[in-house]
Write a protein that holds these residues in place. Structure first.
Motif, short mmCIF file in Angstrom:
data_model
loop_
_atom_site.label_atom_id
_atom_site.label_comp_id
_atom_site.label_asym_id
_atom_site.label_seq_id
_atom_site.Cartn_x
_atom_site.Cartn_y
_atom_site.Cartn_z
N LYS A 76 -3.27 5.35 -1.80
CA LYS A 76 -3.71 4.32 -2.72
C LYS A 76 -4.29 3.12 -1.97
O LYS A 76 -4.05 2.94 -0.78
CB LYS A 76 -2.56 3.86 -3.61
N GLN A 77 -5.07 2.33 -2.69
CA GLN A 77 -5.63 1.11 -2.12
C GLN A 77 -4.55 0.05 -1.94
O GLN A 77 -3.57 0.00 -2.69
CB GLN A 77 -6.73 0.56 -3.03
N GLU B 119 -2.99 -3.40 -2.50
CA GLU B 119 -3.09 -4.28 -3.65
C GLU B 119 -2.29 -5.56 -3.44
O GLU B 119 -1.27 -5.57 -2.74
CB GLU B 119 -2.60 -3.58 -4.92
N GLN C 87 0.84 -1.19 0.00
CA GLN C 87 0.00 0.00 0.00
C GLN C 87 0.88 1.24 0.00
O GLN C 87 1.68 1.44 0.91
CB GLN C 87 -0.93 0.01 1.21
#
Length: 121
Positions: free
Chosen positions: A43-44, A46, A39
């Motif tokens: 941002k998300q 992933e 991460q």
């Protein structure tokens, strides 16, 4: 009762390499899938790479050919070898594992504390 402990993060120059390690400990009955997520700020989280207990692996397209996930089931450890690192790989990397503890009737997801990887010149 179950813990995931990570190590191996740090600062590296573009093109360099790092090897992350994550070891599960506690009263473990079984471990199914293990993997690495990352991460970046804003941002998300992933998926980076995942490995089943049978050896099947999956990688994010952005890391294919550069990163390799592997497991040592005797040591309950998963590794992430990261080569040809790029600045866009900079993130906090988290270990994840689907684990059944001996006192539980089924498996649950567990997460490590996260380790910072910074790729910069």
């Amino acid at each position: 009762q179950v813990q995931l402990v990570e190590s191996g993060g740090g600062l590296v120059q573009p093109g360099g390499s790092l090897r992350l390690s994550c070891t599960a400990s506690g009263c473990i009955f079984s471990i199914n899938a293990m993997g690495w997520y990352r991460q970046a700020p804003g941002k998300q989280r992933e998926l980076v790479a995942a490995s089943s207990n049978g050896g099947s692996t999956n990688y994010a397209d952005s890391v294919k050919g550069r990163f390799t996930i592997s497991r040592d089931n005797v040591k309950n450890t998963v590794y992430l070898q990261m080569n040809s690192l790029k600045p866009e790989d900079t993130a906090i990397y988290y270990c994840n594992a689907e684990i059944r503890a001996r006192i539980q009737p089924r498996a649950y997801d567990y997460w490590g504390q996260g380790t910072q990887v910074t790729v910069s010149s």
